[in-house]
Design a protein around this motif. Structure first.
Motif, PDB file in Angstrom:
ATOM      1  N   UNK A 150       0.972  -1.565  -0.105  1.00  0.00           N
ATOM      2  CA  UNK A 150       0.066   0.068   0.153  1.00  0.00           C
ATOM      3  C   UNK A 150       0.684   1.299   0.144  1.00  0.00           C
ATOM      4  N   UNK A 151       1.920   1.192   0.620  1.00  0.00           N
ATOM      5  CA  UNK A 151       2.854   2.343   0.643  1.00  0.00           C
ATOM      6  C   UNK A 151       3.614   2.524  -0.734  1.00  0.00           C
ATOM      7  N   UNK A 152       3.463   1.836  -1.579  1.00  0.00           N
ATOM      8  CA  UNK A 152       4.021   1.882  -3.051  1.00  0.00           C
ATOM      9  C   UNK A 152       3.075   2.322  -4.094  1.00  0.00           C
ATOM     10  N   UNK A 153       1.890   1.743  -3.675  1.00  0.00           N
ATOM     11  CA  UNK A 153       0.648   2.003  -4.847  1.00  0.00           C
ATOM     12  C   UNK A 153       0.530   3.628  -4.646  1.00  0.00           C
ATOM     13  N   UNK A 154       0.283   4.012  -3.519  1.00  0.00           N
ATOM     14  CA  UNK A 154      -0.178   5.394  -3.382  1.00  0.00           C
ATOM     15  C   UNK A 154       0.782   6.590  -4.309  1.00  0.00           C
ATOM     16  N   UNK A 155       2.082   6.335  -3.845  1.00  0.00           N
ATOM     17  CA  UNK A 155       3.100   7.417  -4.307  1.00  0.00           C
ATOM     18  C   UNK A 155       3.119   7.159  -5.908  1.00  0.00           C
ATOM     19  N   UNK A 156       3.196   5.922  -6.334  1.00  0.00           N
ATOM     20  CA  UNK A 156       3.121   5.661  -7.785  1.00  0.00           C
ATOM     21  C   UNK A 156       1.921   6.081  -8.472  1.00  0.00           C
ATOM     22  N   UNK A 157       0.630   5.984  -7.947  1.00  0.00           N
ATOM     23  CA  UNK A 157      -0.402   6.589  -8.667  1.00  0.00           C
ATOM     24  C   UNK A 157      -0.240   7.979  -8.616  1.00  0.00           C
ATOM     25  N   UNK A 158      -0.061   8.605  -7.628  1.00  0.00           N
ATOM     26  CA  UNK A 158       0.166  10.087  -7.702  1.00  0.00           C
ATOM     27  C   UNK A 158       1.087  10.548  -8.738  1.00  0.00           C
ATOM     28  N   UNK A 159       2.151  10.010  -8.688  1.00  0.00           N
ATOM     29  CA  UNK A 159       3.196  10.286  -9.822  1.00  0.00           C
ATOM     30  C   UNK A 159       2.751  10.107 -11.260  1.00  0.00           C
ATOM     31  N   UNK A 160       2.126   9.150 -11.292  1.00  0.00           N
ATOM     32  CA  UNK A 160       1.590   8.884 -12.883  1.00  0.00           C
ATOM     33  C   UNK A 160       0.306   9.592 -13.141  1.00  0.00           C
ATOM     34  N   UNK A 161      -0.658   9.885 -12.175  1.00  0.00           N
ATOM     35  CA  UNK A 161      -1.925  10.683 -12.515  1.00  0.00           C
ATOM     36  C   UNK A 161      -1.323  12.056 -12.863  1.00  0.00           C
ATOM     37  N   UNK A 162      -0.121  12.684 -12.304  1.00  0.00           N
ATOM     38  CA  UNK A 162       0.067  14.029 -12.496  1.00  0.00           C
ATOM     39  C   UNK A 162       1.117  14.084 -14.120  1.00  0.00           C
ATOM     40  N   UNK A 163       1.086  13.126 -14.798  1.00  0.00           N
ATOM     41  CA  UNK A 163       1.693  13.247 -16.047  1.00  0.00           C
ATOM     42  C   UNK A 163       0.688  13.705 -16.928  1.00  0.00           C
ATOM     43  N   UNK A 164       1.396  14.868 -17.688  1.00  0.00           N
ATOM     44  CA  UNK A 164       0.435  15.265 -18.709  1.00  0.00           C
ATOM     45  C   UNK A 164       0.200  14.485 -19.794  1.00  0.00           C
ATOM     46  N   UNK A 165      -1.031  13.983 -20.276  1.00  0.00           N
ATOM     47  CA  UNK A 165      -1.485  13.412 -21.362  1.00  0.00           C
ATOM     48  C   UNK A 165      -1.117  13.924 -22.666  1.00  0.00           C
ATOM     49  N   UNK A 166      -0.897  15.216 -22.832  1.00  0.00           N
ATOM     50  CA  UNK A 166      -0.639  15.556 -23.926  1.00  0.00           C
ATOM     51  C   UNK A 166       0.892  15.350 -24.557  1.00  0.00           C
ATOM     52  N   UNK A 167       1.617  15.014 -23.614  1.00  0.00           N
ATOM     53  CA  UNK A 167       2.800  14.726 -23.892  1.00  0.00           C
ATOM     54  C   UNK A 167       2.881  13.265 -24.613  1.00  0.00           C
ATOM     55  N   UNK A 168       2.030  12.406 -24.074  1.00  0.00           N
ATOM     56  CA  UNK A 168       1.990  11.158 -24.680  1.00  0.00           C
ATOM     57  C   UNK A 168       1.194  11.223 -25.960  1.00  0.00           C
ATOM     58  N   UNK A 169       0.296  12.200 -26.212  1.00  0.00           N
ATOM     59  CA  UNK A 169      -0.274  12.437 -27.607  1.00  0.00           C
ATOM     60  C   UNK A 169       0.602  12.990 -28.565  1.00  0.00           C
ATOM     61  N   UNK A 170       1.597  14.062 -27.969  1.00  0.00           N
ATOM     62  CA  UNK A 170       2.231  14.427 -28.982  1.00  0.00           C
ATOM     63  C   UNK A 170       3.279  13.421 -29.486  1.00  0.00           C
ATOM     64  N   UNK A 171       3.976  12.554 -28.756  1.00  0.00           N
ATOM     65  CA  UNK A 171       4.870  11.566 -28.830  1.00  0.00           C
ATOM     66  C   UNK A 171       4.134  10.634 -29.785  1.00  0.00           C
ATOM     67  N   UNK A 172       2.861  10.339 -29.575  1.00  0.00           N
ATOM     68  CA  UNK A 172       2.278   9.398 -30.597  1.00  0.00           C
ATOM     69  C   UNK A 172       2.060   9.899 -31.783  1.00  0.00           C
ATOM     70  N   UNK A 173       1.856  11.249 -32.111  1.00  0.00           N
ATOM     71  CA  UNK A 173       1.711  12.035 -33.192  1.00  0.00           C
ATOM     72  C   UNK A 173       3.013  11.867 -34.145  1.00  0.00           C
ATOM     73  N   UNK A 174       4.100  11.859 -33.315  1.00  0.00           N
ATOM     74  CA  UNK A 174       5.618  11.783 -34.025  1.00  0.00           C
ATOM     75  C   UNK A 174       6.096  10.616 -34.374  1.00  0.00           C
ATOM     76  N   UNK A 175       5.135   9.374 -34.039  1.00  0.00           N
ATOM     77  CA  UNK A 175       5.567   8.008 -34.533  1.00  0.00           C
ATOM     78  C   UNK A 175       5.940   7.208 -33.431  1.00  0.00           C
ATOM     79  N   UNK A 176       5.977   7.476 -32.100  1.00  0.00           N
ATOM     80  CA  UNK A 176       6.486   6.683 -31.139  1.00  0.00           C
ATOM     81  C   UNK A 176       5.325   5.692 -30.939  1.00  0.00           C
TER      82      UNK A 176
END
Length: 310
Positions: free
Chosen positions: A190-216
């Motif tokens: 439980x002490x690993x799930x919470x900080x991992x989730x918070x860190x992943x939730x804060x990632x800007x999804x537009x960065x992933x979309x931009x990378x996908x548009x560039x072919x990644x």
């Protein structure tokens, strides 16, 4: 004379006068206001953390004398801790078991946190509660549960023998380092799930979309964007698990047996049955120094890894 004049807080024209003394300093200094707001927490930290630590440091330079202590300052305990191999064996074993448990816990919890952060769009808090629900029970009860599961006649051995896969119970499951690692990984998940989730939730999804548009592709997007940006959560989860599990003595005492005993058991023995509090304090200080050294190395390595990933 009016009340305003007598108190000196207003002029004859009715405008308030500037405050003097501590009140003026309080209003002009954001730093002072911040310290005053932090003062209750600082008091608790000093009383609950700093003073006990200072007591341990002072006591580590004492020696046991009969049923009491010789308060003469000496480094004999540190010399003994460095010269006797048994202390090094327990310390290395503690770092090994705790390190493996930390790696296993983070690797198991990262996919769960990733799924909730990126693929669950409704009732995320409910998912978090469900994932941490087993950890609402007592830590000791969970350790005893693993003792029943991993026992010679426990669930795993009984199921395997009933299925005809083994003829005799697996001895390495209980009273071994394997049992300690399994129990620690479950107890601190439980002490690993919470900080991992918070860190992943804060990632800007537009960065992933931009990378996908560039072919990644998905793998490249994960390695170049998701993983580096989630490193703060990984580091937090690693510290939250590694530091307390290194000094854990309950799980090794119940599940470890002779080969699974850790430095925490040795420290508990010094403060308990042996009644050598100075030696117990010395081992505690040595353990904290080693943990601090490992933490600094880990931070350095993760920073270099993040730079290489980016």
């Amino acid at each position: 004379m009016s009340d305003a004049a007598s108190t000196g807080t207003a002029t004859s024209s009715g405008k308030p006068r500037a405050s003097t003394g501590f009140a003026a300093l309080f209003h002009r200094s954001p730093t002072l206001r911040g310290y005053l707001m932090l003062s209750p927490a600082l008091v608790i930290m000093v009383i609950g953390v700093l003073l006990p630590f200072l007591i341990l440091v002072v006591m580590s330079f004492w020696t046991r004398e009969g049923f009491g202590f010789d308060t003469t300052i000496t480094a004999a305990n540190y010399a003994r801790a460095a010269s006797e191999p048994i202390f090094g064996v327990f310390l290395i074993r503690s770092f090994w078991v705790s390190g493996i448990a930390t790696i296993v816990t983070v690797l198991l919890c990262y996919p769960m946190a990733y799924y909730v952060a990126f693929h669950v769009h409704r009732h995320k808090m409910l998912w978090i509660i469900l994932m941490t629900l087993p950890f609402w029970t007592s830590y000791l009860l969970r350790v005893f549960a693993w003792k029943v599961i991993l026992g010679y006649e426990g669930v795993i051995n009984s199921s395997l023998m009933t299925a005809g896969l083994i003829e005799a119970p697996l001895e390495f499951l209980l009273y071994s380092q394997t049992a300690v690692i399994i129990a620690l990984a479950h107890a601190w998940a439980a002490f690993a799930i919470l900080p991992l989730y918070v860190s992943l939730e804060k990632i800007d999804r537009s960065l992933l979309e931009a990378a996908a548009d560039l072919g990644d592709g998905p793998v490249k997007r994960f390695l170049r964007i998701t993983l580096p940006l989630s490193l703060p959560g990984i580091i937090s989860a690693t510290f939250l698990i590694f530091i307390p599990t290194t000094g854990d003595y309950i799980t090794p005492a119940l599940l470890g047996g002779p080969d699974g005993a850790m430095i925490g058991n040795l420290i508990q023995l010094q403060f308990g049955a042996v009644n050598n509090w100075p030696m117990g304090a010395t081992l505690s200080i040595v353990l904290m120094l080693w943990i601090a050294a490992v933490a600094l190395v880990f931070i350095f390595v993760t920073r270099k890894s993040k730079e290489s990933l980016i």
